[in-house]
Motif scaffolding. Structure first.
Motif, PDB file in Angstrom:
ATOM      1  N   ASP A 182     -12.559  20.694   4.066  1.00 49.16           N
ATOM      2  CA  ASP A 182     -11.290  20.429   3.369  1.00 49.16           C
ATOM      3  C   ASP A 182     -10.269  21.545   3.570  1.00 49.16           C
ATOM      4  O   ASP A 182      -9.077  21.291   3.713  1.00 49.16           O
ATOM      5  CB  ASP A 182     -11.532  20.223   1.866  1.00 49.16           C
ATOM      6  CG  ASP A 182     -12.041  18.817   1.563  1.00 49.16           C
ATOM      7  OD1 ASP A 182     -11.969  17.972   2.479  1.00 49.16           O
ATOM      8  OD2 ASP A 182     -12.487  18.584   0.440  1.00 49.16           O
ATOM      9  N   GLN A 239     -15.013  23.195  -2.940  1.00 49.40           N
ATOM     10  CA  GLN A 239     -14.414  22.011  -2.334  1.00 49.40           C
ATOM     11  C   GLN A 239     -15.507  20.993  -2.092  1.00 49.40           C
ATOM     12  O   GLN A 239     -16.658  21.356  -1.852  1.00 49.40           O
ATOM     13  CB  GLN A 239     -13.722  22.391  -1.018  1.00 49.40           C
ATOM     14  CG  GLN A 239     -12.556  23.350  -1.272  1.00 49.40           C
ATOM     15  CD  GLN A 239     -11.848  23.776  -0.011  1.00 49.40           C
ATOM     16  OE1 GLN A 239     -12.499  24.157   0.942  1.00 49.40           O
ATOM     17  NE2 GLN A 239     -10.539  23.722  -0.021  1.00 49.40           N
ATOM     18  N   VAL A 240     -15.148  19.704  -2.176  1.00 51.89           N
ATOM     19  CA  VAL A 240     -16.147  18.650  -2.011  1.00 51.89           C
ATOM     20  C   VAL A 240     -16.694  18.699  -0.586  1.00 51.89           C
ATOM     21  O   VAL A 240     -17.886  18.569  -0.353  1.00 51.89           O
ATOM     22  CB  VAL A 240     -15.530  17.272  -2.332  1.00 51.89           C
ATOM     23  CG1 VAL A 240     -16.474  16.157  -1.922  1.00 51.89           C
ATOM     24  CG2 VAL A 240     -15.201  17.191  -3.816  1.00 51.89           C
ATOM     25  N   ARG A 259     -10.137   9.012  -1.939  1.00 56.58           N
ATOM     26  CA  ARG A 259     -11.564   8.983  -1.571  1.00 56.58           C
ATOM     27  C   ARG A 259     -12.505   9.239  -2.746  1.00 56.58           C
ATOM     28  O   ARG A 259     -13.704   9.007  -2.647  1.00 56.58           O
ATOM     29  CB  ARG A 259     -11.832   9.999  -0.462  1.00 56.58           C
ATOM     30  CG  ARG A 259     -11.750  11.440  -0.932  1.00 56.58           C
ATOM     31  CD  ARG A 259     -12.054  12.401   0.197  1.00 56.58           C
ATOM     32  NE  ARG A 259     -12.334  13.709  -0.369  1.00 56.58           N
ATOM     33  CZ  ARG A 259     -12.355  14.824   0.339  1.00 56.58           C
ATOM     34  NH1 ARG A 259     -12.105  14.793   1.622  1.00 56.58           N
ATOM     35  NH2 ARG A 259     -12.637  15.963  -0.237  1.00 56.58           N
ATOM     36  N   ASP A 317      -4.977   8.409  -8.594  1.00 51.57           N
ATOM     37  CA  ASP A 317      -4.827   8.051  -7.178  1.00 51.57           C
ATOM     38  C   ASP A 317      -5.855   7.010  -6.768  1.00 51.57           C
ATOM     39  O   ASP A 317      -6.781   6.702  -7.522  1.00 51.57           O
ATOM     40  CB  ASP A 317      -4.916   9.308  -6.284  1.00 51.57           C
ATOM     41  CG  ASP A 317      -6.306   9.939  -6.277  1.00 51.57           C
ATOM     42  OD1 ASP A 317      -7.278   9.228  -5.990  1.00 51.57           O
ATOM     43  OD2 ASP A 317      -6.413  11.158  -6.555  1.00 51.57           O
ATOM     44  N   ASN A 345      -2.904  17.287  -4.535  1.00 55.90           N
ATOM     45  CA  ASN A 345      -4.286  16.900  -4.241  1.00 55.90           C
ATOM     46  C   ASN A 345      -4.408  15.380  -4.124  1.00 55.90           C
ATOM     47  O   ASN A 345      -5.050  14.864  -3.210  1.00 55.90           O
ATOM     48  CB  ASN A 345      -5.216  17.361  -5.361  1.00 55.90           C
ATOM     49  CG  ASN A 345      -5.627  18.810  -5.198  1.00 55.90           C
ATOM     50  OD1 ASN A 345      -5.397  19.414  -4.159  1.00 55.90           O
ATOM     51  ND2 ASN A 345      -6.206  19.370  -6.235  1.00 55.90           N
ATOM     52  N   LYS A 356      -3.053  14.413  -0.861  1.00 52.88           N
ATOM     53  CA  LYS A 356      -3.874  14.928   0.246  1.00 52.88           C
ATOM     54  C   LYS A 356      -5.142  14.112   0.463  1.00 52.88           C
ATOM     55  O   LYS A 356      -5.576  13.899   1.585  1.00 52.88           O
ATOM     56  CB  LYS A 356      -4.308  16.366  -0.102  1.00 52.88           C
ATOM     57  CG  LYS A 356      -3.650  17.394   0.723  1.00 52.88           C
ATOM     58  CD  LYS A 356      -4.125  18.816   0.517  1.00 52.88           C
ATOM     59  CE  LYS A 356      -4.911  19.221  -0.671  1.00 52.88           C
ATOM     60  NZ  LYS A 356      -4.992  20.673  -0.875  1.00 52.88           N
ATOM     61  N   LEU A 412      -7.310  23.929  -8.398  1.00 56.12           N
ATOM     62  CA  LEU A 412      -7.774  23.385  -9.679  1.00 56.12           C
ATOM     63  C   LEU A 412      -8.191  24.494 -10.634  1.00 56.12           C
ATOM     64  O   LEU A 412      -8.057  24.370 -11.844  1.00 56.12           O
ATOM     65  CB  LEU A 412      -8.939  22.417  -9.458  1.00 56.12           C
ATOM     66  CG  LEU A 412      -8.548  21.060  -8.854  1.00 56.12           C
ATOM     67  CD1 LEU A 412      -9.790  20.212  -8.602  1.00 56.12           C
ATOM     68  CD2 LEU A 412      -7.591  20.322  -9.779  1.00 56.12           C
ATOM     69  N   GLY A 439      -6.069  23.319   2.244  1.00 56.98           N
ATOM     70  CA  GLY A 439      -6.226  23.823   0.866  1.00 56.98           C
ATOM     71  C   GLY A 439      -6.926  25.165   0.823  1.00 56.98           C
ATOM     72  O   GLY A 439      -7.360  25.699   1.842  1.00 56.98           O
ATOM     73  N   THR A 440      -7.026  25.699  -0.387  1.00 56.37           N
ATOM     74  CA  THR A 440      -7.684  26.999  -0.549  1.00 56.37           C
ATOM     75  C   THR A 440      -8.893  26.908  -1.473  1.00 56.37           C
ATOM     76  O   THR A 440      -9.666  27.849  -1.573  1.00 56.37           O
ATOM     77  CB  THR A 440      -6.706  28.023  -1.180  1.00 56.37           C
ATOM     78  OG1 THR A 440      -6.335  27.543  -2.478  1.00 56.37           O
ATOM     79  CG2 THR A 440      -5.479  28.211  -0.325  1.00 56.37           C
ATOM     80  N   GLY A 441      -9.033  25.775  -2.162  1.00 60.84           N
ATOM     81  CA  GLY A 441     -10.133  25.655  -3.121  1.00 60.84           C
ATOM     82  C   GLY A 441      -9.851  26.420  -4.410  1.00 60.84           C
ATOM     83  O   GLY A 441     -10.742  26.655  -5.215  1.00 60.84           O
TER      84      GLY A 441
HETATM   85  P1  ADP Z   1      -7.800  22.610  -2.513  1.00 62.44           P
HETATM   86  O1  ADP Z   1      -6.837  23.688  -2.197  1.00 62.44           O
HETATM   87  O2  ADP Z   1      -8.948  22.536  -1.570  1.00 62.44           O
HETATM   88  O3  ADP Z   1      -7.120  21.293  -2.741  1.00 62.44           O
HETATM   89  P2  ADP Z   1      -8.446  22.476  -5.321  1.00 62.44           P
HETATM   90  O4  ADP Z   1      -9.067  23.490  -6.230  1.00 62.44           O
HETATM   91  O5  ADP Z   1      -7.091  21.977  -5.689  1.00 62.44           O
HETATM   92  O6  ADP Z   1      -8.449  23.114  -3.875  1.00 62.44           O
HETATM   93  O7  ADP Z   1      -9.431  21.242  -5.190  1.00 62.44           O
HETATM   94  C1  ADP Z   1     -10.811  21.507  -4.952  1.00 62.44           C
HETATM   95  C2  ADP Z   1     -11.460  20.341  -4.249  1.00 62.44           C
HETATM   96  O8  ADP Z   1     -11.561  19.217  -5.122  1.00 62.44           O
HETATM   97  C3  ADP Z   1     -10.686  19.827  -3.025  1.00 62.44           C
HETATM   98  O9  ADP Z   1     -10.934  20.601  -1.878  1.00 62.44           O
HETATM   99  C4  ADP Z   1     -11.263  18.407  -2.913  1.00 62.44           C
HETATM  100  O10 ADP Z   1     -12.502  18.462  -2.257  1.00 62.44           O
HETATM  101  C5  ADP Z   1     -11.477  18.006  -4.382  1.00 62.44           C
HETATM  102  N1  ADP Z   1     -10.322  17.229  -4.921  1.00 62.44           N
HETATM  103  C6  ADP Z   1      -9.311  17.699  -5.681  1.00 62.44           C
HETATM  104  N2  ADP Z   1      -8.463  16.713  -6.044  1.00 62.44           N
HETATM  105  C7  ADP Z   1      -8.944  15.578  -5.479  1.00 62.44           C
HETATM  106  C8  ADP Z   1      -8.518  14.205  -5.479  1.00 62.44           C
HETATM  107  N3  ADP Z   1      -7.426  13.794  -6.118  1.00 62.44           N
HETATM  108  N4  ADP Z   1      -9.286  13.300  -4.797  1.00 62.44           N
HETATM  109  C9  ADP Z   1     -10.413  13.712  -4.149  1.00 62.44           C
HETATM  110  N5  ADP Z   1     -10.864  14.984  -4.115  1.00 62.44           N
HETATM  111  C10 ADP Z   1     -10.145  15.916  -4.773  1.00 62.44           C
END
Ligand code: ADP
Length: 257
Positions: free
Chosen positions: A212, A207-208, A191, A188, A158, A161, A223, A218-220
């Motif tokens: 995304d 997802q933000v 953004r 990191d 992440n 990415k 995390l 990604g799959t959301g």
């Molecule tokens: P994804 O497969 O979309 O990465 P995650 O559950 O890992 O799914 O993350 C959910 C969302 O959190 C991401 O789509 C992104 O919008 C936000 N996100 C996660 N990690 C970061 C990061 N390091 N910097 C910015 N946004 C992040």
């Protein structure tokens, strides 16, 4: 138990009463998860077979394709791969949440896990022109090494990415003797995450940015999987972030358990 709370109001003899309604949705949730798991299993078989056909086509064994044909095929492969990732993530999350996968805990050194996760993500960092560094810390954990590496690679992936080229991603760890625990951080310069979404990104499919999934592949679910893994180890995960400056994800794991 899962309880859904809602509010309503009723009028009785000219008096308004507030109603707090508690619904036990445990069974509904269980059926929901069972349904997700069933559908995902059913989807995986034809999809895997489709991947095989696409691979055969792109290998050239059935005759060469035009350049345009290759392009169309590679879009097909990319989307099939995305679907497989999504289904695998859904199944993984469902198995961890329902306790079908138990953590295979044993004694392992955190430094080895940090190094392994970094090595796995090095190629991705190189491709994105991001400097990835780790300061491995030698501490003995009683944990499932594969699952901890999965959580760490997820955070690193992440961080890479969502960061622009020429920035750094850093993984560190430090132990605290107070309540014996270790805290691992992945920092990191990307953004960042808006403050109102800091909590929700750990939920399934959150997802933000709705683009995304498409743009970043990604799959959301990453995390949410991380949080489940860490909580099954008795730990916690959280993030501190400033938009346009970067994010730091923290994982705290108890020691001596
Ligand atoms: P994804 O497969 O979309 O990465 P995650 O559950 O890992 O799914 O993350 C959910 C969302 O959190 C991401 O789509 C992104 O919008 C936000 N996100 C996660 N990690 C970061 C990061 N390091 N910097 C910015 N946004 C992040």
């Amino acid at each position: 138990k899962s309880i859904l709370l809602s509010f309503d109001r009723i009028e009785l003899n000219g008096t308004t009463y507030a109603l707090l309604i508690a619904n036990d949705i445990t069974e509904r949730k269980r059926l929901e998860n069972e349904f997700i798991s069933l559908v995902s299993h059913e989807l995986r078989t034809p999809l895997t077979s489709m991947m095989g056909s696409l691979d055969l086509l792109s290998s050239g064994q059935l005759g060469g394709l035009t350049e345009q044909g290759q392009q169309v095929l590679s879009i097909g492969v990319k989307n099939a791969e995305r679907l497989i990732r999504l289904i695998n993530d859904i199944l993984d999350l469902e198995r961890i949440r329902s306790g079908k996968i138990t953590m295979n805990r044993r004694s392992c050194n955190l430094a080895d896990l940090m190094i392994q996760a970094t090595e796995e993500m090095q190629a991705m960092a190189d491709r994105s022109k991001i400097q990835l560094s780790t300061e491995p810390v030698s501490i003995l954990l009683n944990a499932d090494p594969d699952r901890i590496v999965q959580a760490l690679t997820n955070l690193l992936s992440n961080a890479i990415k969502f960061s622009p080229a020429q920035t750094t991603v850093q993984m560190q760890a430090c132990s605290s003797g107070h309540t014996p625990s270790v805290c691992i951080s992945v920092c990191d310069q990307g953004r960042g995450i808006p403050s109102h979404q800091i909590q929700t990104i750990f939920e399934r499919f959150q997802q933000v940015d709705t683009s995304d999934a498409r743009q970043k592949g990604g799959t959301g679910l990453g995390l949410s999987i991380c949080r489940n893994i860490i909580e099954q180890h008795g730990g916690r995960i959280w993030v501190e972030s400033t938009v346009k400056q970067g994010s730091t994800f923290y994982i705290e794991l108890p020691l001596n358990t």
